[in-house]
Design an enzyme around this catalytic site. Structure first.
Site, short mmCIF file in Angstrom:
data_model
loop_
_atom_site.label_atom_id
_atom_site.label_comp_id
_atom_site.label_asym_id
_atom_site.label_seq_id
_atom_site.Cartn_x
_atom_site.Cartn_y
_atom_site.Cartn_z
N ASP A 346 -54.69 -2.04 -52.21
CA ASP A 346 -55.32 -2.95 -51.24
C ASP A 346 -56.84 -2.93 -51.37
OD1 ASP A 346 -55.14 -0.25 -50.31
OD2 ASP A 346 -55.82 -0.94 -48.34
N GLU A 347 -57.44 -4.02 -50.97
CA GLU A 347 -58.89 -4.13 -50.74
C GLU A 347 -59.72 -3.64 -51.92
OE1 GLU A 347 -59.03 -3.78 -45.91
OE2 GLU A 347 -58.88 -1.91 -47.03
N SER A 348 -59.30 -3.99 -53.13
CA SER A 348 -60.07 -3.61 -54.33
C SER A 348 -61.08 -4.73 -54.62
CB SER A 348 -59.13 -3.39 -55.51
OG SER A 348 -58.28 -2.31 -55.27
#
Length: 531
Positions: A346-348
Site C-alpha cells: 500500500d501507499e508506495s
C-alpha cells in the site's frame, strides 16, 4: 400434623424457586456472534458441584478442550469439574477430523452436548456455552449463584471462512502479553486470523537473524520517539503457538516496497536515497529517489517517528533488495505454520508504477517459493496476481474488482467501516478520522457481499478489522478503540446478513459490556447502546 409439614415444605420450595432469576428462552440469550440457528424449548440445565465433562472421540487435543471449558467455569462457580471419558452431564463429542467450523449445541434439563467434526467447532461451541451462563461466570472469584442456562438447540457455522483482526505493532510496539490478551478477546468472538503488521517506516518488530540490524537499529524507536521494541523469533513462535491454542492463525506482514523506512535506516545498502540529505519530511517526500545510488555511495535513512506516509521505497531493480526480501520471507515462513504471508503493497507513492508492478510480481514468486499464499493491500491487484493470492480491500473498490476479474478473492477491510483506529466521533480521545467517523452502528450495519461495486459474496474470502496504532500507546488504548466495534465486525463475519438485526445487537452487546466490565476491559460505552 403431616399436612402442615407438607404445606410448609411446599411453601419453602415455592419461596426458593421464586428467588431464582427467571430463565429466558435460548432465543433471548445474548450470544455474540449470533448463531445461525437457535431452537428454544422450555426448561433449564443447572451446572452443579457434581457436574463433569465427558470426552467422546479421538483427538489428542480433546482433553485440552475439556480442560479449557472446566477452567472457564471454575473461578466463578468454585467447582472442580472433572474431565474424562466416562459419563458426564456435559459432553464434548468430536465426530470427525476435518476443517469445518460448524458445531451443534444441545441442552436439556439434565445434560449439555457440544458436537462437531473438528476441534475448532468444539472450541466455538464452548465459547457459545460460556456466554449462555449468567454474566457473573466471568468473575475471578466464587459467586453465589444458580448456574442455570436455557434449554434448546443451536446449530451454528460461520458465514465467512476468514474472520480476522489486524494489530499494528510497528507504529507503536506491543509486547507478547498484550498480543496474547488481544488473542483471548478475539477467541471469545470466534475470530480465527490475527494479522500482525510487523514492519513500517517507524519500526521493524521481528528478529531476522541474517539481517540483525533490522531490530538493533530499526526496532529501537516508534511514533513519537518512544523506545520501540521487537519480537525475538522465540517470542513470535510463542505468539503463534498461543494463537493456535485458540484456533487462531497468525498472518505476518512485512509491508513493502513502501512503508520501509525502518529497514532503510537499518541498512544503507538497501536505501535508494530516502530521507537524504537532511531528514526533513519535505525532502523525504520530494527528494530524489535514485536506485543507482546503491551502486555508488548508499547511506542509511534517518529513523522516522512521524505518521506521514508514502515517502519510502525499496530499490526495485537491485539484486540486494530481493536477496534481503527472500531472507526475510524465508526466516519468517519457517516459524509461521499458517498458509498466508502478507506483503503489504500500500501507499508506495514514490515507487514508479512499472517498478511497483515488477516488484510485487517478483515478491509474490518469492512468497510462493516458501510455500505461502500472498495477501496484499488492494493496490497489489493493479499487478498480475498469482492464482489464489488475495487482495485486501481497504480503499478502492476498483482495485478489489481488478482482483476479482483476475479470478482472485478479496478480503474485506473497508476503512470506512472496519478500521478500528477511526474515531467514533469528533470527541473521541484517540484515533484518526481521515476515512470516517465510525460509531458502533456504522461498524455493524454493512454487508461484505454488497459493499463494493462488482464484488459478490463468492468473491469474498472474509472480513478483517485492522487497528493501526499511530495514536495507540497502551493496552487500555487498544481496548477503548477496539471494543465494542470488534464484536460488531465479528458478527458481520460470522452471522448471515439476513439474520443480523441492529436493535437485537444493541440488546446483546449491552450484556457483553457487563462481561467486559467484570474482566476489566476498558471499552468505549457508545451512546448508541443502553449499557
Amino acid at each position: 400434623m403431616k399436612k402442615s409439614i407438607l404445606g410448609f415444605l411446599s411453601l419453602m420450595s415455592a419461596v426458593v424457586f421464586s428467588c431464582q432469576e427467571p430463565i429466558h428462552g435460548l432465543d433471548e440469550s445474548a450470544i455474540i456472534p449470533l448463531p445461525s440457528t437457535i431452537q428454544t424449548s422450555s426448561g433449564a440445565f443447572e451446572l452443579t458441584s457434581s457436574s463433569s465433562i465427558q470426552l467422546v472421540g479421538n483427538s489428542s487435543n480433546l482433553s485440552n478442550l475439556g480442560s479449557f471449558l472446566a477452567s472457564k467455569l471454575k473461578p466463578a462457580t468454585g467447582y472442580e469439574i472433572p474431565v474424562g471419558t466416562e459419563g458426564g452431564d456435559i459432553q464434548l463429542e468430536l465426530t470427525g477430523n476435518d476443517k469445518s467450523e460448524k458445531y451443534t449445541l444441545e441442552i436439556d434439563d439434565s445434560s449439555v452436548k457440544i458436537s462437531a467434526s473438528s476441534e475448532a467447532g468444539i472450541f466455538y461451541g464452548i465459547q457459545t456455552l460460556v456466554q449462555l451462563f449468567p454474566v457473573s461466570i466471568e468473575s475471578s472469584s466464587v459467586v453465589k449463584e444458580s448456574w442455570r442456562i436455557p434449554t434448546g438447540k443451536i446449530m451454528d457455522e460461520p458465514d465467512y471462512a476468514y474472520r480476522g483482526s489486524m494489530l499494528d505493532v510497528a507504529r507503536h510496539f506491543f509486547g507478547v502479553e498484550d498480543v496474547k490478551h488481544y488473542i483471548d478477546q478475539m477467541a471469545i468472538l470466534k475470530l480465527n486470523y490475527l494479522h500482525l503488521h510487523l514492519t513500517d517506516d517507524q519500526g521493524w518488530r521481528i528478529e531476522i537473524k541474517s539481517w540483525p540490524n533490522l531490530t538493533a537499529i530499526g526496532g529501537k524507536t516508534e511514533v513519537g520517539g518512544g523506545e520501540g521494541g521487537f519480537f525475538t523469533q522465540e517470542d513470535y513462535k510463542d505468539i503463534v503457538a498461543y494463537a493456535a491454542q485458540n484456533y487462531i492463525t497468525v498472518v505476518p506482514e512485512i509491508d513493502m516496497p513502501g512503508h520501509t523506512n525502518a529497514a532503510l535506516a537499518s541498512y544503507g545498502e538497501l536505501n535508494p536515497g530516502v530521507n537524504l540529505p537532511d531528514g526533513d519530511f519535505s525532502t523525504m517526500r520530494e527528494g530524489k529517489i535514485d536506485f543507482d545510488i546503491l551502486d555508488r555511495n548508499p547511506q542509511p535513512a534517518e529513523l522516522y517517528t512521524g505518521i506521514e506516509v508514502g515517502f519510502s521505497t525499496f530499490a526495485t531493480n537491485k539484486e540486494i533488495t530481493y536477496q534481503f526480501i527472500e531472507d526475510v520471507i524465508r526466516e519468517i515462513s519457517e516459524i509461521t505454520p499458517g498458509p498466508y504471508f502478507h506483503i503489504g503493497g500500500d501507499e508506495s507513492h514514490v515507487t514508479e508504477k512499472d517498478d511497483y508492478i515488477y516488484f510485487v510480481e517478483k515478491v509474490q514468486e518469492l512468497t510462493a517459493k516458501y510455500g505461502k499464499t500472498s495477501i496484499g493491500w488492494d493496490e497489489i491487484a493493479t499487478t498480475k496476481l498469482k492464482e489464489g493470492n488475495i487482495a485486501q480491500f481497504w480503499a478502492l473498490a476498483d482495485n478489489a474488482k481488478l482482483a476479482k476479474d483476475q479470478g482472485n478473492q478479496v478480503l474485506m477491510s473497508p476503512s470506512k467501516k472496519a478500521y478500528l483506529d477511526m474515531q467514533y466521533d469528533s470527541t473521541s480521545r484517540l484515533g484518526l478520522h481521515w476515512a470516517a467517523y465510525i460509531e458502533l452502528d456504522s461498524a455493524y450495519m454493512w454487508d461484505p457481499a454488497t459493499y463494493a461495486d462488482g464484488i459478490n459474496k463468492s468473491d469474498v474470502i472474509g472480513v478483517e478489522a485492522p487497528l493501526w496504532t499511530e495514536t495507540i500507546t497502551s493496552r487500555s488504548d487498544i481496548e477503548y478503540m477496539v471494543f465494542p466495534r470488534l464484536a460488531a465486525i465479528a458478527e458481520v463475519a460470522w452471522t448471515p446478513t439476513p439474520k443480523r438485526n441492529w436493535p437485537d445487537f444493541q440488546r446483546r452487546i449491552a450484556v457483553m459490556g457487563k462481561r467486559w466490565d467484570i474482566n476489566g476491559i476498558e471499552f468505549y460505552k457508545s451512546p448508541k447502546v443502553n449499557w
